[in-house]
Structure formats: structure tokens, C-alpha cells
Design a protein around this motif. Structure first.
Motif, PDB file in Angstrom:
ATOM      1  N   LYS A 216      41.878  19.792  50.953  1.00 24.77           N
ATOM      2  CA  LYS A 216      40.460  19.843  50.608  1.00 24.77           C
ATOM      3  C   LYS A 216      40.152  19.046  49.346  1.00 24.77           C
ATOM      4  CE  LYS A 216      39.252  24.264  52.753  1.00 24.77           C
ATOM      5  NZ  LYS A 216      38.207  23.667  53.595  1.00 24.77           N
ATOM      6  N   VAL A 217      41.187  18.830  48.518  1.00 24.32           N
ATOM      7  CA  VAL A 217      40.987  18.127  47.251  1.00 24.32           C
ATOM      8  C   VAL A 217      41.983  16.977  47.150  1.00 24.32           C
ATOM      9  CG1 VAL A 217      41.045  18.323  44.730  1.00 24.32           C
ATOM     10  CG2 VAL A 217      40.184  20.224  46.108  1.00 24.32           C
ATOM     11  N   PHE A 218      41.491  15.828  46.681  1.00 27.37           N
ATOM     12  CA  PHE A 218      42.350  14.667  46.461  1.00 27.37           C
ATOM     13  C   PHE A 218      42.237  14.232  45.009  1.00 27.37           C
ATOM     14  CE2 PHE A 218      42.601   9.850  46.599  1.00 27.37           C
ATOM     15  CZ  PHE A 218      43.988   9.829  46.501  1.00 27.37           C
ATOM     16  N   ILE A 219      43.382  14.031  44.359  1.00 26.22           N
ATOM     17  CA  ILE A 219      43.449  13.619  42.958  1.00 26.22           C
ATOM     18  C   ILE A 219      44.143  12.265  42.874  1.00 26.22           C
ATOM     19  CG2 ILE A 219      44.387  14.172  40.683  1.00 26.22           C
ATOM     20  CD1 ILE A 219      44.388  17.149  41.625  1.00 26.22           C
ATOM     21  N   TYR A 220      43.559  11.347  42.112  1.00 30.17           N
ATOM     22  CA  TYR A 220      44.201  10.048  41.892  1.00 30.17           C
ATOM     23  C   TYR A 220      43.923   9.584  40.473  1.00 30.17           C
ATOM     24  CZ  TYR A 220      39.663   7.658  42.554  1.00 30.17           C
ATOM     25  OH  TYR A 220      38.362   7.224  42.432  1.00 30.17           O
ATOM     26  N   HIS A 221      44.510   8.432  40.105  1.00 33.37           N
ATOM     27  CA  HIS A 221      44.415   7.964  38.712  1.00 33.37           C
ATOM     28  C   HIS A 221      44.298   6.442  38.688  1.00 33.37           C
ATOM     29  CE1 HIS A 221      45.909  12.020  37.702  1.00 33.37           C
ATOM     30  NE2 HIS A 221      46.741  11.814  38.705  1.00 33.37           N
TER      31      HIS A 221
END
Length: 402
Positions: free
Chosen positions: A180-185
């Protein structure tokens, strides 16, 4: 002979006086013309803003120019019980004059670069601005993203040790549900001086590292959300090594491909976060709550995205929940357009956000404390979203008895 000399001196003085008067008139005309120009462009800008938005939007814009202390002091004028005689009063003549000038002309007297840009009709929507403020928000403290030292973004050696973070290509083995959640940088090597102290790194412009960096903060948030039952994935792409001919200024173009790839593989993402750290000094990125230091978070909205208002409302929900429980943890919601990228890949989702957490002078422990609070807040928001979906879902008609 003396009379002749006196006459000559008197004539010379008269010519000088006439020149001074003539120059004074010219300077006066220039001053009046400049003032008229600014007033006219200010009126045109105000007319343009009123033509493009409702009165509610205008009031919202006015409120955005107010600091929290300034607003509370205004309220205290009508509600005496709110007046705090021990606190420094914000309604000074200087602050009041600056607010009135900024609201009328879009010129921030504390920000000289706004003098011309804010007064050119048609460029009003290109001005970055504070949208929502919190207890710790300082109007003059803008989020900062400085260029790293060239050696800090050199490709990593092939035998380098990679930090243990999960790749954003799909769910990790422990996840049984779709993420449900995507984290990137986008700036994945942003690091922290306290963690690089043993290596002799003291310059914030050199606080970048291939191993100890902002992706560890993203991993902490990912683990926190997974622990709360919110399936979350993270990308740990090292763009300086992965992209041939890497150009730091194109970081968001590189990370956009990551977002597109992950969204194609995961259709039910509710939230997307690009996590960074700020570049400001420690006193601008840290707050003490309950005797412990926390890295503050600043939410950044890209106004070049046509649907930026949806992103700003999403950011404000997170900001508001955090401020209610932990006043001072959030520095507010800041909208950028002409400064920086101006879009930040936020067109991919209305629930997409860039978060600046802490800065180069914060330690990882301070960053971790903050993302734990953010994780709790996001889990609460997702639970509310799921409940709302259930309430709004069309009911299935009952089958009639045969």
C-alpha cells in the motif's frame, strides 16, 4: 574688482542650485514612477488572483502568510484570556507592516528576491510559499537542498558493501498482501555528519555516503509500517552508480523511472513517499520533545504539478495529525515552483509526497524517532481511508427467498 568676483561666484552658485533642483525633480519623478509601477503591478496581481480563485482560496493564501504566533496574537486581541504576557509579542509594527505589504503586493520584506518576481503579473503562481505552518515553523526558514561536493556522488566501487535495504521491485517475503505504501529516495546518498564523524567528514557538503545514508531512514519507516500491518516496499537504487553519466540535477528524472516501474508492478499503492534530509543547520531541523531530540519533518509540494492542491491537502493531513500529538515535530507544508524541481514526481498520485526529515547535523537515532511517529500517523490515516471505503462501498442487495 571685488564686485566682479562676487557677481561671478553668485552666478555660479545660481547655476549649481538650478542643477540641483532639476536633478531633484528628476529623482522625484523617477521615485513616483517606480512607486506607481509597483502599485499598478500589485493591483494587477491581486486582480489576477481574485479572477483565478474563490474568496476562500484568497483567505487561505492570506492565512498562509501568517506565522502561528502572529495569528495567535491577532486572536488574543479579541480573546483576552489567550494573551500570554510572558511571551514575546508578534504584533510589532515591523511584523504587522511586513504582513500587510506581503498580502497586498506579494513582496516579503524578509526575502529581498521576492521584490521583483512577486510583482510581475503572470508570475504570481510561480512563487514558492508556505502553505501550512506549525508550532515550530519560521516563515524565513525555507527548506534547502544544496549541491553535494563532486567527490560525494562518484560511482560506488564495484566491491563496495551495499546496505541491507529491500528493493522496490516487489513485496518482501514477509508480506502477504499487496503493498500500500512505496518509499524511494531521489537523493539516496544524503547522509549525516554524526554518523560520518569516525571517517573525518566535517563539511555538510560532503555528508553523502554509499552505505550510511537516507535509505536507512526509509528502511526504518518501511519496517515500522510493515510491523503495523501496512504492506510497504522501498527502493534503494543508487543512482550515481546505476546511471551512466549521472547528473545530480536530473535526480528526479532518474527516480521517476523507478516510480513508474514500481507502480506498473503494484496497482494498489495508496501512498508514495520520496524521503530526503534537509541541508540546514541543526537548530533548524531539530526539536526536543519529552527530553529527547527528534529530527523535524518538512513536507514539500511541487506546484508545477497541475493537481498540486490534492497533494498539499494530503500533506496537510499528515502535518496536522503529527502536530496534534507532537507539537513542533513538523515544520509545515511548503510549496515549491520556481525554486528547485517544482514537480517532484507528484503527478503520479494525489497521495504522493516529498518529506525532508532532519538535516546533515542530525544523528540516525533522531531520524528514527521521527519516522516511528510518522509510521504511526500513516497507519492511522490508512485505517481511516479503509473505513471510509467500506462506508462508501455500495451495499449488495439481499437475495429474495424463492
Amino acid at each position: 574688482m571685488k564686485w566682479v568676483v562676487a557677481s561671478l561666484n553668485l552666478s555660479r552658485m545660481n547655476r549649481t542650485i538650478r542643477k540641483v533642483r532639476s536633478m531633484s525633480r528628476l529623482l522625484s519623478l523617477l521615485a513616483v514612477g517606480t512607486l506607481a509601477c509597483f502599485l499598478c503591478t500589485g493591483l494587477l496581481t491581486m486582480a489576477q488572483n481574485k479572477g483565478n480563485s474563490s474568496s476562500i482560496s484568497s483567505m487561505k493564501g492570506m492565512a498562509a502568510n501568517l506565522s502561528l504566533s502572529f495569528f495567535l496574537d491577532m486572536v488574543a486581541m479579541e480573546m483576552p484570556f489567550m494573551n500570554n504576557s510572558t511571551a514575546k509579542h508578534s504584533l510589532s509594527p515591523g511584523n504587522t507592516a511586513n504582513f500587510l505589504i506581503q498580502y497586498a503586493t506579494n513582496i516579503n520584506m524578509h526575502d529581498p528576491k521576492s521584490l521583483m518576481a512577486a510583482e510581475l503579473p503572470g508570475l504570481a503562481n510561480e512563487t514558492s510559499a508556505l502553505l501550512y505552518s506549525g508550532q515550530a515553523t519560521q516563515i524565513t526558514d525555507y527548506p534547502a537542498d544544496f549541491m553535494p561536493a563532486p567527490q560525494a556522488i562518484q560511482p560506488a566501487p564495484t566491491d563496495g558493501v551495499k546496505q541491507e535495504t529491500s528493493n522496490g521491485a516487489g513485496p518482501t517475503p514477509e508480506q502477504s498482501k499487496e503493498p500500500k505504501v512505496f518509499i524511494y529516495h531521489s537523493h539516496n546518498r544524503e547522509s549525516f555528519l554524526p554518523e560520518l564523524k569516525s571517517r573525518g567528514v566535517k563539511d555538510p557538503d560532503s555528508a553523502y555516503d554509499t552505505d550510511v545514508n537516507i535509505t536507512l531512514v526509509g528502511k526504518r519507516l518501511k519496517d515500522k509500517l510493515n510491523g503495523l500491518g501496512v504492506p510497504t516496499i522501498q527502493s534503494d537504487d543508487d543512482y550515481p552508480s546505476a546511471v551512466k553519466g549521472f547528473n545530480y540535477a536530473k535526480s528526479y528524472a532518474y527516480s521517476a523511472k523507478t516510480v513508474e516501474s514500481v507502480m506498473a508492478a503494484n496497482k494498489n499503492l495508496d501512498m508514495i513517499f520520496d524521503i530526503h534530509r534537509d541541508s540546514l543547520n541543526r537548530d533548524k531541523t531539530t526539536v526536543n520533545i519529552g527530553g529527547k531530540d527528534y529530527a523535524q519533518v518538512y513536507f514539500i509540494v511541487g506546484m508545477k504539478n497541475a493537481n498540486w492542491k490534492q497533494n498539499s491537502e494530503f500533506a496537510n493531513r499528515i502535518h496536522t495529525l503529527l502536530e496534534q500529538k507532537f507539537p513542533g515535530i513538523s515544520r509545515g507544508v511548503y510549496a515549491k515552483s520556481s525554486q528547485g524541481n517544482g514537480e517532484y514526481n507528484q503527478h503520479y498520485s494525489p497521495n504522493s509526497m516529498l518529506m525532508e526529515i532532519g538535516g546533515p547535523y542530525n544523528a540516525l537515532d533522531e531520524m528514527y524517532r521521527t519516522v516511528d511517529l510518522i509510521g504511526d500517523t500513516l497507519a492511522e490515516m490508512i485505517k481511516q481511508m479503509e473505513q471510509a471505503e467500506k462506508v462508501n462501498a455500495p451495499s449488495t442487495p439481499a437475495k429474495s427467498a424463492s
